[in-house]
Structure formats: C-alpha cells, structure tokens
Design an enzyme around this catalytic site. Structure first.
Site, PDB file in Angstrom:
ATOM      1  N   GLY A 130       1.922  11.727  -4.790  1.00 42.80           N
ATOM      2  CA  GLY A 130       2.582  10.934  -3.758  1.00 42.80           C
ATOM      3  C   GLY A 130       1.996  11.205  -2.389  1.00 42.80           C
ATOM      4  O   GLY A 130       2.619  11.889  -1.572  1.00 42.80           O
ATOM      5  N   SER A 132      -0.460   8.458  -0.629  1.00 41.90           N
ATOM      6  CA  SER A 132      -0.648   7.201   0.101  1.00 41.90           C
ATOM      7  C   SER A 132       0.667   6.472   0.362  1.00 41.90           C
ATOM      8  O   SER A 132       1.582   6.485  -0.471  1.00 41.90           O
ATOM      9  CB  SER A 132      -1.568   6.273  -0.689  1.00 41.90           C
ATOM     10  OG  SER A 132      -2.777   6.916  -0.988  1.00 41.90           O
ATOM     11  N   GLU A 247      -8.899  17.638  -6.911  1.00 46.97           N
ATOM     12  CA  GLU A 247      -8.927  16.243  -7.335  1.00 46.97           C
ATOM     13  C   GLU A 247     -10.339  15.669  -7.314  1.00 46.97           C
ATOM     14  O   GLU A 247     -10.653  14.729  -8.030  1.00 46.97           O
ATOM     15  CB  GLU A 247      -8.010  15.445  -6.388  1.00 46.97           C
ATOM     16  CG  GLU A 247      -7.795  14.024  -6.798  1.00 46.97           C
ATOM     17  CD  GLU A 247      -6.843  13.272  -5.858  1.00 46.97           C
ATOM     18  OE1 GLU A 247      -6.036  13.921  -5.175  1.00 46.97           O
ATOM     19  OE2 GLU A 247      -6.936  12.050  -5.825  1.00 46.97           O
ATOM     20  N   GLU A 365     -16.349   5.902   2.751  1.00 50.05           N
ATOM     21  CA  GLU A 365     -16.583   6.137   4.186  1.00 50.05           C
ATOM     22  C   GLU A 365     -15.952   7.465   4.616  1.00 50.05           C
ATOM     23  O   GLU A 365     -16.556   8.246   5.358  1.00 50.05           O
ATOM     24  CB  GLU A 365     -15.999   4.990   5.021  1.00 50.05           C
ATOM     25  CG  GLU A 365     -16.724   3.655   4.884  1.00 50.05           C
ATOM     26  CD  GLU A 365     -16.426   2.941   3.555  1.00 50.05           C
ATOM     27  OE1 GLU A 365     -15.454   3.310   2.859  1.00 50.05           O
ATOM     28  OE2 GLU A 365     -17.195   2.026   3.203  1.00 50.05           O
TER      29      GLU A 365
HETATM   30  C1  LIG Z   1      -7.375   3.162  -8.608  1.00 50.33           C
HETATM   31  C2  LIG Z   1      -6.653   3.842  -7.490  1.00 50.33           C
HETATM   32  C3  LIG Z   1      -5.727   4.815  -7.772  1.00 50.33           C
HETATM   33  C4  LIG Z   1      -5.029   5.452  -6.729  1.00 50.33           C
HETATM   34  N1  LIG Z   1      -4.093   6.401  -7.047  1.00 50.33           N
HETATM   35  C5  LIG Z   1      -3.401   6.998  -6.051  1.00 50.33           C
HETATM   36  C6  LIG Z   1      -2.377   7.945  -6.357  1.00 50.33           C
HETATM   37  O1  LIG Z   1      -2.118   8.243  -7.522  1.00 50.33           O
HETATM   38  N2  LIG Z   1      -1.687   8.496  -5.348  1.00 50.33           N
HETATM   39  C7  LIG Z   1      -1.938   8.197  -4.038  1.00 50.33           C
HETATM   40  O2  LIG Z   1      -1.296   8.777  -3.170  1.00 50.33           O
HETATM   41  N3  LIG Z   1      -2.901   7.294  -3.710  1.00 50.33           N
HETATM   42  C8  LIG Z   1      -3.625   6.677  -4.687  1.00 50.33           C
HETATM   43  N4  LIG Z   1      -4.583   5.742  -4.375  1.00 50.33           N
HETATM   44  C9  LIG Z   1      -4.745   5.339  -2.987  1.00 50.33           C
HETATM   45  C10 LIG Z   1      -6.035   5.798  -2.341  1.00 50.33           C
HETATM   46  O3  LIG Z   1      -5.989   7.156  -2.063  1.00 50.33           O
HETATM   47  C11 LIG Z   1      -6.200   4.925  -1.080  1.00 50.33           C
HETATM   48  O4  LIG Z   1      -6.442   3.581  -1.517  1.00 50.33           O
HETATM   49  C12 LIG Z   1      -7.345   5.383  -0.228  1.00 50.33           C
HETATM   50  O5  LIG Z   1      -7.087   6.641   0.327  1.00 50.33           O
HETATM   51  C13 LIG Z   1      -7.594   4.370   0.915  1.00 50.33           C
HETATM   52  O6  LIG Z   1      -6.426   4.076   1.614  1.00 50.33           O
HETATM   53  P1  LIG Z   1      -6.004   2.547   1.867  1.00 50.33           P
HETATM   54  O7  LIG Z   1      -6.009   1.831   0.562  1.00 50.33           O
HETATM   55  O8  LIG Z   1      -4.759   2.546   2.678  1.00 50.33           O
HETATM   56  O9  LIG Z   1      -7.204   1.923   2.716  1.00 50.33           O
HETATM   57  P2  LIG Z   1      -7.459   2.086   4.282  1.00 50.33           P
HETATM   58  O10 LIG Z   1      -7.260   3.508   4.684  1.00 50.33           O
HETATM   59  O11 LIG Z   1      -6.697   1.040   5.004  1.00 50.33           O
HETATM   60  O12 LIG Z   1      -9.016   1.762   4.356  1.00 50.33           O
HETATM   61  C14 LIG Z   1      -9.535   0.432   4.272  1.00 50.33           C
HETATM   62  C15 LIG Z   1     -11.055   0.500   4.469  1.00 50.33           C
HETATM   63  O13 LIG Z   1     -11.334   0.998   5.802  1.00 50.33           O
HETATM   64  C16 LIG Z   1     -12.186   2.142   5.706  1.00 50.33           C
HETATM   65  N5  LIG Z   1     -11.818   3.121   6.731  1.00 50.33           N
HETATM   66  C17 LIG Z   1     -10.567   3.573   7.011  1.00 50.33           C
HETATM   67  N6  LIG Z   1     -10.609   4.492   8.000  1.00 50.33           N
HETATM   68  C18 LIG Z   1     -11.926   4.656   8.314  1.00 50.33           C
HETATM   69  C19 LIG Z   1     -12.620   5.476   9.255  1.00 50.33           C
HETATM   70  N7  LIG Z   1     -11.969   6.337  10.039  1.00 50.33           N
HETATM   71  N8  LIG Z   1     -13.963   5.383   9.308  1.00 50.33           N
HETATM   72  C20 LIG Z   1     -14.644   4.514   8.488  1.00 50.33           C
HETATM   73  N9  LIG Z   1     -14.035   3.696   7.600  1.00 50.33           N
HETATM   74  C21 LIG Z   1     -12.701   3.773   7.503  1.00 50.33           C
HETATM   75  C22 LIG Z   1     -11.951   2.721   4.328  1.00 50.33           C
HETATM   76  O14 LIG Z   1     -13.073   3.484   3.886  1.00 50.33           O
HETATM   77  C23 LIG Z   1     -11.737   1.462   3.491  1.00 50.33           C
HETATM   78  O15 LIG Z   1     -12.968   0.924   3.100  1.00 50.33           O
HETATM   79  C24 LIG Z   1      -5.290   5.092  -5.388  1.00 50.33           C
HETATM   80  C25 LIG Z   1      -6.229   4.095  -5.102  1.00 50.33           C
HETATM   81  C26 LIG Z   1      -6.903   3.469  -6.140  1.00 50.33           C
HETATM   82  C27 LIG Z   1      -7.905   2.397  -5.795  1.00 50.33           C
END
Ligand SMILES: Cc1cc2nc3c(=O)[nH]c(=O)nc-3n(C[C@H](O)[C@H](O)[C@H](O)COP(=O)(O)OP(=O)(O)OC[C@H]3O[C@@H](n4cnc5c(N)ncnc54)[C@H](O)[C@@H]3O)c2cc1C
Length: 378
Positions: A130, A132, A247, A365
C-alpha cells in the site's frame, strides 16, 4: 564515481537438488497455461503457493523459529529463478515472501512475527503493498492516507491505488501519515492492515488484457489495534525505502518475458533462419549478463551489504530487456498476432502488458534519477 562489477558467483552445492524440488512441485501441479506463464509472478494461485510452502520453498532464508528454513540468499535465488523461468503461478505469495515477511521480521514486534511470518512460509498468508495513491505515485512523499490515534489504537482513512493482489491478500503493509499537518517524508508510518478489517473496500481495476491484477483500496474509519503499527512511529519513510530495495533486486525484474524467448528457441528448432538465430543468441547473451548482475546483488545482500544502487541498476537494465523481447520477436518472426499457436499468443499478450514493466516498482525516469544520484552524477 562508483562502479558495479558483477562478481563470480559461488553457486551453492544444493542448487541442483533445489531445482529438482521445484520441478517436482511443478510436475505435481500439472500443465501450466501457456500464455499465463509469461509475467507469471503476477498470477495468483493460492493452492500452488501452499504446495510450495509444504515443500519448504517459501520463507527460505528466515529463521526456523518463525517457520523459515535458514537457507542462503543464493539458495533462495536458485528457487525463484527456477519458478520464474518455468512460468509458475507464484503471484499469490510473491510480495509476502519477497518483502513483507522480511519487513515484519526486521521491524515487527514478537506478536506480529508469530502471527504472520510462519503463515507466509506455509503459503497461507498473502500480502499487498500500500504505497501508491491517486496523486502519490512517483512522488511517494505526498502520501495523504492518514492514521490518527483514537483511544489505544488508530483510525485509518484514505485510498490506495494500483494495489496488486489486494483481492487475494490477507494483509497490506501501508505507508500512511500519522503526524497531522506533517509534510513530505516526515510524519509517515507503516501499518500492517488485515484486509478483513471492517471499513476496507477493494475495487478491481481491469487491465488492457481483461485481467484483474490490481485494485483501488478504500479505507473508511478503519479501526486498527495499537499493535498494527509496524516498526517505529514516524520512521515509515526509511522503512518503506528499505522495502523498495528488496522489491527491486530480484530476477523477476528481467525474467517476465523469458518464456517467450524459450518458446522462440523451441519453435525455431534446428531450422531457424539467420535473423532468428541472431535474435535468440543476442537475447540469451543478455540474459546471462543480467543473471550475473542480479545474482551479484543477492550475494551482496547475503553478506549484509547495502546493494540498493546495484539493485536499481539491475531493475532498469532488466526492465528494458524484458520489455524489448516481445517487440523484437514480433519484428523478427512472421506471425499473426491473433493466431492460435503459443508463440503468437504469448507475443500478443506480452505486447499488451510489457509497457507496465518499466512502471511497476518505480518508473524508468525515477529509477534513472536514483541511479544518477547513487553514481554521484546528480
Ligand atoms: C503493474 C503495476 C503494478 C503496481 N502495483 C503496485 C502495488 O502493488 N502497490 C503500489 O503501491 N503501487 C503499485 N503500482 C504503482 C506504481 O508504483 C506507480 O504506477 C508508479 O510509481 C508511478 O506512479 P504513477 O502511476 O502515479 O505515475 P506518475 O508518478 O504520475 O508518473 C507519470 C509519468 O511521469 C514521470 N515522472 C513523474 N515524476 C517525474 C520526475 N520527477 N522526473 C521525471 N519524470 C517523472 C513518470 O516516470 C511517469 O512516466 C503498480 C503499477 C503497475 C503498472
């Protein structure tokens, strides 16, 4: 500048016997779905996890006192590598065995250890992560889900998202804000939240392929007992960061498309043309290099050394590798993606899911930013 030189791995003498034991469990389980073998560490099968527990193949490095088997990190590596290369459905226990169990052993109190760790090692207790939230992904320090003190215990409110396996998990390790008004990394704590606690609702998120792997999880006035706090109040950020090292370091970060490479080699047989031979050779050579790097991380962890930078490098290179395989196979082999043969079906499936490989566990990134900082370039 720091360098990362993979070391010669001193594979344990028990490796052959361990591989045989894994193959025995797989043989008893029966044939695996040819498509679901790809990316199999997200595919839950509680019965298969229980069988692995019976065969002493879970919680391998943990103390016997808590149901573990006191094996080495490299022995565990051999087992998980064998499972992933076969495409075994290990999703139910994966998170608990990889990170939640070690986290509880490190930070949990005695009652928490006794309640959860032996059950994880038996393949009977599964976990979800838990971290994101809708507006806290890459910027994890902006977490807003909160736990406030009430009487002896805590009351949890907020929402998590993309929670893999929340619908099969028995508990979540959640990062939440415990200090009202705190900002960023300060004032965060970790809780072990039993998923059957009243006030929790799990809503499925269906992915592009129609599969249900991750979820939204809502907390509405969820009452937690005082002993749900994992570790020290206010130390959540440091604890969650330690969890991320576990992880990011494993072979699952480069093996998600391995069954496609094996299928390519099988189908090509002895009559493969030069382009298929070249591709198979190149992908096999890269797999070998990644394996050496990934096992070096396990060896370093086994010595109790900090391998977080190396783990992050392996994740980035490994994700790029496993993400490229379906595209390369599709470009090299003439196929109908709607075709009924296994090569076409696995390629079509992986083309759909592989974009997520460089998002889960931290995006490319963000991972590259961490590597640059670790190498002193930023
Ligand atoms: C298959 C899958 C399983 C997952 N399982 C889990 C889980 O079990 N538990 C959990 O907690 N989370 C989980 N996640 C979530 C995952 O950790 C997040 O999707 C990830 O950390 C990105 O966050 P976001 O989706 O909010 O994207 P955002 O943070 O909004 O990012 C969007 C884009 O902007 C880019 N970006 C953001 N900030 C920056 C920066 N400072 N510099 C450059 N680029 C940037 C990112 O690289 C990305 O390309 C899972 C995701 C996937 C795809």
């Amino acid at each position: 500048m720091q360098t990362f030189e993979p070391e010669a791995i001193d594979w344990p003498d028990t490796a052959g016997a361990l591989r045989d034991r894994v193959r025995g469990v797989l043989a008893d389980h029966g044939p695996l779905d040819p498509v679901l073998r790809a990316n199999s560490w997200t595919k839950p099968d509680p019965e298969f996890s229980r069988r692995l527990g019976e065969a002493d193949l879970l919680g391998m490095t943990w103390p016997r006192e808590y149901g573990g088997h006191e094996a080495s990190q490299l022995e565990r590596y051999v087992v998980i590598e064998e499972l992933l290369a076969a495409g075994a459905p290990v999703g139910a226990h994966w998170i608990a065995d990889r990170q939640s169990g070690p986290l509880i052993l490190r930070y949990g109190d005695e009652a928490m250890k006794r309640r959860w760790v032996p059950a994880i090692a038996r393949g009977e207790a599964f976990a979800c992560i838990g971290l994101s939230e809708p507006s806290s992904g890459s910027d994890l320090a902006s977490v807003r889900t909160s736990a406030r003190r009430e009487g002896e215990g805590w009351v949890l409110n907020g929402q998590k998202v993309w929670t893999t396996g929340a619908h099969v998990a028995h508990f979540m390790i959640a990062l939440v804000r415990t200090e009202p008004g705190s900002e960023r990394q300060r004032g965060l704590s970790q809780f072990l939240v039993p998923m059957d606690t009243p006030g929790i609702s799990v809503k499925p998120i269906i992915d592009l392929t129609g599969a249900h792997e991750f979820n939204e999880v809502f907390f509405e006035n969820v009452g937690l007992s005082p002993d749900a706090l994992l570790g020290t109040e206010g130390d959540g950020w440091a604890q969650a960061t330690a969890e991320l090292s576990l992880e990011r370091s494993g072979p699952e970060r480069y093996l998600s498309s391995m069954v496609l490479l094996l299928e390519l080699i099988r189908v090509a047989g002895d009559d493969a043309g030069p382009s298929v031979r070249e591709l198979a050779g190149r992908l096999a050579a890269e797999a070998w290099t990644l394996r050496l790097m990934s096992a070096s991380v396990a060896a370093k962890l086994a010595r109790g050394e900090d391998a977080s930078l190396e783990a992050t490098i392996v994740k980035d290179l490994g994700n790029s590798y496993e993400q490229a395989i379906p595209e390369l196979v599709h470009r090299t082999v003439a196929m109908d993606l709607d075709g009924p043969d296994v090569l076409s079906m696995v390629t079509a499936y992986l083309l759909q899911v592989s974009p997520s490989f460089s998002l889960r566990g931290g995006t490319r990134e963000i991972i590259r930013g961490i590597i640059a900082r670790g190498l002193g370039l930023r």
